[in-house]
Design a protein around this motif. Structure first.
Motif, short mmCIF file in Angstrom:
data_model
loop_
_atom_site.label_atom_id
_atom_site.label_comp_id
_atom_site.label_asym_id
_atom_site.label_seq_id
_atom_site.Cartn_x
_atom_site.Cartn_y
_atom_site.Cartn_z
N LEU A 130 -6.32 -7.63 15.45
CA LEU A 130 -5.15 -8.56 14.58
C LEU A 130 -4.14 -8.10 13.78
O LEU A 130 -3.28 -8.75 13.73
CB LEU A 130 -6.38 -9.48 13.69
CG LEU A 130 -7.59 -9.98 13.98
CD1 LEU A 130 -8.05 -10.53 12.88
CD2 LEU A 130 -7.40 -11.05 15.14
N ASN A 131 -4.28 -6.76 13.86
CA ASN A 131 -3.21 -5.98 13.04
C ASN A 131 -3.21 -4.57 13.31
O ASN A 131 -4.29 -4.08 13.22
CB ASN A 131 -3.20 -6.42 11.49
CG ASN A 131 -1.96 -6.00 10.86
OD1 ASN A 131 -1.54 -4.96 10.88
ND2 ASN A 131 -1.32 -6.92 10.19
N ASP A 132 -2.14 -4.05 13.70
CA ASP A 132 -2.09 -2.57 13.95
C ASP A 132 -2.14 -1.70 12.94
O ASP A 132 -2.68 -0.42 12.82
CB ASP A 132 -0.85 -2.29 14.75
CG ASP A 132 -0.60 -2.86 16.14
OD1 ASP A 132 -1.74 -3.11 16.69
OD2 ASP A 132 0.42 -3.07 16.59
N GLN A 133 -1.97 -2.24 11.44
CA GLN A 133 -1.92 -1.55 10.42
C GLN A 133 -3.36 -1.89 9.71
O GLN A 133 -3.95 -3.10 9.62
CB GLN A 133 -0.88 -1.69 9.33
CG GLN A 133 0.33 -1.55 10.12
CD GLN A 133 0.58 -0.34 10.46
OE1 GLN A 133 0.27 0.66 9.54
NE2 GLN A 133 1.40 -0.08 11.60
N THR A 134 -3.94 -0.67 9.03
CA THR A 134 -5.07 -1.12 8.07
C THR A 134 -4.51 -2.03 6.88
O THR A 134 -3.51 -1.53 6.40
CB THR A 134 -5.53 0.21 7.47
OG1 THR A 134 -6.49 0.99 8.46
CG2 THR A 134 -6.71 0.06 6.48
N ILE A 135 -5.11 -2.97 6.65
CA ILE A 135 -4.74 -3.80 5.37
C ILE A 135 -5.32 -3.49 4.18
O ILE A 135 -6.49 -3.68 4.07
CB ILE A 135 -4.70 -5.16 5.86
CG1 ILE A 135 -4.18 -5.74 6.80
CG2 ILE A 135 -4.19 -6.33 4.49
CD1 ILE A 135 -4.30 -6.94 7.61
N ILE A 136 -4.78 -3.06 2.98
CA ILE A 136 -5.24 -2.74 1.56
C ILE A 136 -4.71 -4.26 0.76
O ILE A 136 -3.52 -4.26 0.38
CB ILE A 136 -4.68 -1.72 1.15
CG1 ILE A 136 -5.08 -0.36 2.20
CG2 ILE A 136 -5.15 -1.14 -0.19
CD1 ILE A 136 -4.38 0.92 1.58
#
Length: 371
Positions: A241-247
Motif C-alpha cells: 500500500l505504501n513503499d515507506q514505513t508509516i510512523i
C-alpha cells in the motif's frame, strides 16, 4: 524508493456494474463523460475520478482531510489502490458479485476506493448523493457500504438495507455504538488514512457475544505488520500500500503485530501536573453525559502546566452548565485529573471541508471570545 513509472490499466472485472450498466473500459469512459457533462456534483466527482483512473498515469492525486494538519494533495499509486481493494475483499469476504452502495463523495480516498473495489473485484455498485441520510432514498438491500459516523447516526432506522457496513472518517460515539447493538447488519469501525489508501484495520462494533472479548481491538488487514515507537505511536508496514514505513501520531496499546487499541493522538496528549491524559479517552467517558458535540483539549496553567478544558457546541445555558458540572464530579469513570477545569460553550465549531472538527482553530476562537 518509488519505482513505479508506468501503469497498465487493470482490466475492468467482467462482473463489474455501475448504476446497472456493465461497461468495458471504453463504455466506462462514456459513463464518466456523461457524469461530468450532465450529472449532479457527486456524479461529476465520480466521473472525474474514473477518467483519472482510466488514463495511463501510474498515480492519482488525492486530497487529505486536513483534520490533523493543513489539507494537502498527495500522490497515491494506482497499484497500491488495487492491492488495497483486494485486501478489503479478502478481509470482509466481499468478493465477486457483491452489491455495493456508494454514498460518500468521490473526491476523497474513501469514496474513490469504493469505486476501485467495484472495478477490481467485480462488484455491482450504485451511486447515491452523499447526504447525511443516504439511505432515505434507497429501497433495496446491499451487501456492502461505507459511511462516516454522521451518516450512520441518521441511517439507524434503515440499517437493515445494508448487510456489511464500514464506518470511518472519525470515531464512532459510544451512544451510536449502543444504538446499533443487536442489528443483523455487521458494522465495522475502520482505521486508516489517505497515505495508507483508506483503511488498514477494522473492528466489529456490534459483535455477537462470543466476539466481545476482542471488541475493542482493531485487526489489521492482510499483508500489514504493526509495531510502536518510543512514544507508543503506531508504526505501519504495508509494502503493498505504501513503499515507506508509516510512523503515525496515533498512540495505541499494541496487543500483537496485528491487533491494537487506539488511545488518541500524540499531538493531542495533555500533560497536566505530570500526568499524561488522552483527550479521546476522556471524550469516550463523557459521551453518554453530553448530548451535544464536544471535545476535550487543554490551555496553559501556572500550576498544572496544562489544564483540561471541555468545549461544547451549543449556546451557553446556566442550568445546563450547573447540571453538567455536577454530572462531571459524579461520573465514577473519570479520575480527578480528567475532570475538566473549565467548560466553554461555542455555537458552532470550525470544521474541515468534510465536517471534521478543527480542534486547534476552534480552541483559538473560544479563547478569543473568552480572553
Amino acid at each position: 524508493m518509488q519505482t513505479m513509472n508506468t501503469f497498465s490499466i487493470p482490466e475492468i472485472h467482467e462482473n463489474f456494474s455501475i448504476n446497472k450498466h456493465t461497461p468495458d473500459v471504453e463504455g466506462l469512459k462514456r459513463i464518466a463523460y456523461n457524469f461530468i457533462k450532465e450529472g449532479e456534483v457527486y456524479e461529476q466527482e465520480a466521473g472525474n475520478f474514473l477518467l483519472n483512473w482510466l488514463n495511463e498515469k501510474d498515480h492519482i492525486e488525492v486530497q487529505t482531510s486536513g483534520s490533523t494538519g493543513k489539507p494537502k494533495k498527495i500522490k497515491v499509486y494506482k497499484q497500491h489502490m488495487v492491492n488495497s481493494a483486494r485486501a478489503t475483499g479478502k478481509f470482509f469476504k466481499s468478493e465477486e458479485g457483491t452489491t455495493a452502495l456508494l454514498c460518500l463523495p468521490a473526491n476523497y480516498i474513501a469514496g474513490k476506493m469504493m469505486l476501485v473495489r467495484a472495478m477490481v473485484l467485480g462488484w455491482k455498485i450504485d451511486l447515491v448523493p452523499p447526504r447525511t441520510n443516504p439511505l432515505d432514498t434507497v429501497y433495496k438491500q446491499y451487501d456492502f457500504c461505507a459511511m462516516v459516523p454522521l451518516q450512520l447516526d441518521n441511517s439507524v432506522n434503515r440499517l437493515h438495507l445494508i448487510k456489511k457496513l464500514i464506518v470511518g472518517g472519525g470515531p464512532v460515539s459510544e451512544h451510536l455504538k449502543e444504538l446499533i447493538q443487536g442489528f443483523k447488519t455487521k458494522v465495522f469501525e475502520t482505521y486508516g488514512m489517505t497515505e495508507t489508501v483508506s483503511h488498514i484495520a477494522a473492528r466489529r462494533i456490534n459483535p455477537k457475544k462470543k466476539e466481545k472479548k476482542d471488541e475493542y481491538f482493531f485487526k489489521a488487514l492482510p499483508n500489514i505488520t504493526l509495531s510502536i515507537d518510543n512514544r507508543n505511536c503506531l508504526i505501519i508496514k504495508a509494502p503493498l500500500l505504501n513503499d515507506q514505513t508509516i510512523i503515525t501520531n496515533d498512540v495505541v496499546e499494541l496487543k500483537t503485530y496485528k491487533k491494537f487499541l487506539w488511545k488518541g493522538r500524540y499531538d493531542n496528549v495533555i500533560n497536566s501536573g505530570g500526568v499524561k491524559l488522552y483527550p479521546e479517552e476522556i471524550e469516550t467517558k463523557l459521551q453518554l453525559l453530553i448530548g451535544h458535540r464536544f471535545f476535550i483539549t487543554s490551555i496553559p496553567d501556572d500550576t498544572l502546566g496544562d489544564k483540561v478544558v471541555l468545549i461544547i457546541e451549543r449556546e451557553y445555558d446556566k442550568i445546563a452548565y450547573l447540571a453538567l458540572q455536577e454530572g462531571l464530579h459524579r461520573l465514577k469513570t473519570l479520575n480527578k485529573y480528567e475532570i475538566p477545569k473549565e467548560i466553554y460553550f461555542l455555537s458552532q465549531f470550525i470544521e474541515t471541508d468534510n465536517s471534521k472538527v478543527q480542534r486547534v482553530q476552534t480552541l483559538e476562537l473560544v479563547l478569543n471570545i473568552n480572553p
